[in-house]
Enzyme design. Structure first.
Site, PDB file in Angstrom:
ATOM      1  N   TYR A  31      50.366  74.003  38.147  1.00 36.77           N
ATOM      2  CA  TYR A  31      51.064  74.558  36.983  1.00 36.77           C
ATOM      3  C   TYR A  31      50.535  73.908  35.704  1.00 36.77           C
ATOM      4  CZ  TYR A  31      54.847  74.998  33.549  1.00 36.77           C
ATOM      5  OH  TYR A  31      55.571  75.217  32.409  1.00 36.77           O
ATOM      6  N   HIS A  32      50.327  72.622  35.755  1.00 41.97           N
ATOM      7  CA  HIS A  32      49.801  71.902  34.585  1.00 41.97           C
ATOM      8  C   HIS A  32      48.410  72.390  34.228  1.00 41.97           C
ATOM      9  CE1 HIS A  32      47.388  68.634  32.812  1.00 41.97           C
ATOM     10  NE2 HIS A  32      48.449  68.418  32.082  1.00 41.97           N
ATOM     11  N   HIS A  33      47.543  72.514  35.218  1.00 41.84           N
ATOM     12  CA  HIS A  33      46.165  72.922  34.948  1.00 41.84           C
ATOM     13  C   HIS A  33      46.099  74.316  34.322  1.00 41.84           C
ATOM     14  CE1 HIS A  33      43.509  69.770  36.195  1.00 41.84           C
ATOM     15  NE2 HIS A  33      44.133  69.595  37.350  1.00 41.84           N
TER      16      HIS A  33
END
Length: 248
Positions: free
Chosen positions: A120-122
């Protein structure tokens, strides 16, 4: 980059497809144990982030010393950080979000647990950074310097872990605390952005774009929640601390 808005979207879609396919492929296969490659990759990203921090941090300090906080968050970024070596390393920071997706490859081929926070962060950071760059987000220098700094420490830690040379004093909790601190500052900067843009007489007096600042607030707010959740699950309780998995 302004003329090709589908590039980051296509990259994220391809990333998602390859992530699912890679996990399916290795589900019935042995892990590759690519420790040497992992160590080299982490060392490269650590050094890249360190140089990026050294090339952008002085500009941020100069801006804070010569401009008001409002000017730092509202002024035309082409005048405050969008040129010279700082401008180059800001652009390299944006583009680095593409190769950083390779982090996930090492998790999959080594059959490590792929947590939601990681992918999700990437995806979100790649989309947000591209949008911030093409819309010339005034507070961008704050986020760039913070991320370069945290990544220099984080990837340096991962490198030491990969070569089994982590010193006893270097607790993984330190890295996670740095990540959480970055999110706290990110939320604070976006809230100030809302305040200054709401009080601005027109767009020229404060160049913050509401859609970009809203995206930043949602992104940093969700990161803060997820990193706190990660911190509690990893370090608070009966289990002893273990090496932090890649999350940023």
């Amino acid at each position: 980059m302004e003329a090709h808005p589908l590039v980051p979207i296509g990259a994220c879609l391809l990333y998602g497809l390859l992530m699912v396919a890679g996990q399916a492929y290795f589900r019935t296969r042995e892990p590759l144990r690519a420790r040497t490659s992992l160590a080299a990759w982490n060392l490269f990203l650590a050094l890249f982030s360190l140089v990026g921090m050294l090339r952008t941090f002085p500009q941020l300090v100069h801006n804070l010393a010569t401009l008001t906080l409002r000017e730092n968050l509202c002024a035309n970024p082409q005048a405050t950080y969008g040129s010279g070596s700082t401008g180059l390393w800001v652009q390299l920071f944006i583009l680095s979000k593409f190769p950083e997706l390779i982090d996930t490859v090492f998790i999959i081929v080594n059959k490590k647990k792929l947590i939601f926070l990681h992918w999700y962060h990437h995806i979100t950071v790649l989309l947000y950074c591209w949008h911030s760059y093409v819309t010339k987000s005034p507070p961008g220098i704050f986020f760039v310097v913070m991320n370069y700094t945290v990544h220099a420490s984080m990837y340096g830690y991962y490198f030491l872990m990969a070569i089994r040379a982590r010193p006893r004093w270097l607790n993984p909790m330190i890295v996670t605390t740095m990540q959480i601190s970055q999110m706290v500052v990110g939320v604070a900067v976006t809230l100030l952005g809302f305040y200054y843009s709401a009080r601005a007489a027109d767009h020229q007096s404060c160049r913050i774009k509401r859609e970009n600042n809203t995206a930043a607030f949602v992104m940093y707010g969700s990161y803060l929640f997820l990193f706190l959740q990660f911190f509690v699950g990893r370090y608070v309780g009966t289990q002893s601390p273990v090496a932090s998995k890649k999350t940023a």
